[in-house]
Design an enzyme around this catalytic site. Structure first.
Site, PDB file in Angstrom:
ATOM      1  N   CYS A  80       0.843  -1.195   0.000  1.00  0.00           N
ATOM      2  CA  CYS A  80       0.000   0.000   0.000  1.00  0.00           C
ATOM      3  C   CYS A  80       0.880   1.248   0.000  1.00  0.00           C
ATOM      4  O   CYS A  80       1.785   1.372   0.821  1.00  0.00           O
ATOM      5  CB  CYS A  80      -0.887  -0.032   1.238  1.00  0.00           C
ATOM      6  N   GLU A  81       0.632   2.143  -0.928  1.00  0.00           N
ATOM      7  CA  GLU A  81       1.463   3.346  -1.015  1.00  0.00           C
ATOM      8  C   GLU A  81       1.215   4.318   0.128  1.00  0.00           C
ATOM      9  O   GLU A  81       2.006   5.217   0.347  1.00  0.00           O
ATOM     10  CB  GLU A  81       1.270   4.043  -2.362  1.00  0.00           C
ATOM     11  N   HIS A  82       0.132   4.148   0.867  1.00  0.00           N
ATOM     12  CA  HIS A  82      -0.170   5.060   1.971  1.00  0.00           C
ATOM     13  C   HIS A  82       0.533   4.671   3.263  1.00  0.00           C
ATOM     14  O   HIS A  82       0.859   5.538   4.069  1.00  0.00           O
ATOM     15  CB  HIS A  82      -1.676   5.120   2.207  1.00  0.00           C
ATOM     16  N   HIS A  83       0.720   3.361   3.488  1.00  0.00           N
ATOM     17  CA  HIS A  83       1.297   2.900   4.754  1.00  0.00           C
ATOM     18  C   HIS A  83       2.501   1.982   4.579  1.00  0.00           C
ATOM     19  O   HIS A  83       3.117   1.570   5.555  1.00  0.00           O
ATOM     20  CB  HIS A  83       0.230   2.158   5.569  1.00  0.00           C
ATOM     21  N   GLN A 121      -5.101  -0.420  -4.705  1.00  0.00           N
ATOM     22  CA  GLN A 121      -5.809  -1.464  -5.448  1.00  0.00           C
ATOM     23  C   GLN A 121      -6.562  -0.899  -6.648  1.00  0.00           C
ATOM     24  O   GLN A 121      -6.586  -1.515  -7.717  1.00  0.00           O
ATOM     25  CB  GLN A 121      -6.768  -2.191  -4.514  1.00  0.00           C
ATOM     26  N   HIS A 149      -6.262  -6.012   2.927  1.00  0.00           N
ATOM     27  CA  HIS A 149      -5.303  -4.942   3.185  1.00  0.00           C
ATOM     28  C   HIS A 149      -4.878  -4.949   4.651  1.00  0.00           C
ATOM     29  O   HIS A 149      -5.716  -4.767   5.541  1.00  0.00           O
ATOM     30  CB  HIS A 149      -5.934  -3.586   2.852  1.00  0.00           C
ATOM     31  N   CYS A 151      -3.268  -2.719   6.093  1.00  0.00           N
ATOM     32  CA  CYS A 151      -3.453  -1.384   6.671  1.00  0.00           C
ATOM     33  C   CYS A 151      -4.836  -1.246   7.292  1.00  0.00           C
ATOM     34  O   CYS A 151      -5.043  -0.387   8.153  1.00  0.00           O
ATOM     35  CB  CYS A 151      -3.203  -0.285   5.630  1.00  0.00           C
TER      36      CYS A 151
END
Length: 190
Positions: A80-83, A121, A149, A151
């Protein structure tokens, strides 16, 4: 910068991260962790170093048929690019040939190219659909992605049984709901 230099720099940063978290990266058990983590991250992001167009172009063949072709349940692992936490699941790809077909293993390789990047995703699903639509003569492409996920499972809302499904399509799949229904039926997606 070559691969070894990149991995060395990543290992240096992982060593710093371990220190910032309050542990000693030189203690037994952690002494090789920065290098192992660097190699793992380099591998997990190998999609940045692969060209989806080149992969797809390497196995396009003439095909006179016009029925739907489906490869289902292609497993993937991404970050995940956020976490920068893992998400993983399965992708199913369908297309209606228009004079061309593609080697089936190339569809799995295409999934890996986009999954092995920092990713969300929704974009993963869209990138797969767009790349196949642009590289192959088709009457339509459809991509379904279902994933879990970490996250959402190990931090934040901590919902253990959640999963996410995304869908992207082009061509006849965009205009014909019965074709989408046929695809869903064939991949057992209710």
């Amino acid at each position: 910068m070559d691969e070894n230099e990149i991995i060395e720099q990543l290992a240096h940063h992982y060593e710093s991260i371990i220190r910032l978290l309050g542990d000693d990266p030189t203690r037994p058990g952690l002494e090789k962790t920065p290098m192992r983590a660097a190699k793992a991250m380099y591998y997990a992001t190998s999609g940045y170093r692969r060209d989806p167009k080149q992969i797809l172009r390497s196995a396009i063949f003439e095909y006179a048929g016009s029925k739907i072709v489906i490869v289902k349940d292609i497993e993937f692992y991404s970050l995940c690019e956020h976490h920068i936490l893992p998400f993983f699941g399965k992708v199913s790809i369908g297309y209606i040939p228009d004079g061309e077909m593609i080697g089936l293993s190339k569809l799995a390789r295409l999934v890996d190219v986009f999954a092995r990047r920092l990713q969300v995703q929704e974009r993963l699903c869209a990138d797969i659909c767009t790349s196949l639509t642009e590289a192959l003569s088709t009457k339509g492409v459809i991509v379904s992605c279902s994933a879990e996920h970490l996250c959402m499972k190990m931090r934040g809302v901590e919902k253990q049984d959640s999963s996410t499904t995304t869908l992207e399509y082009s061509g006849l799949f965009a205009s014909d709901a019965s074709l989408r229904a046929e695809f869903f039926s064939l991949i057992d997606l209710k």
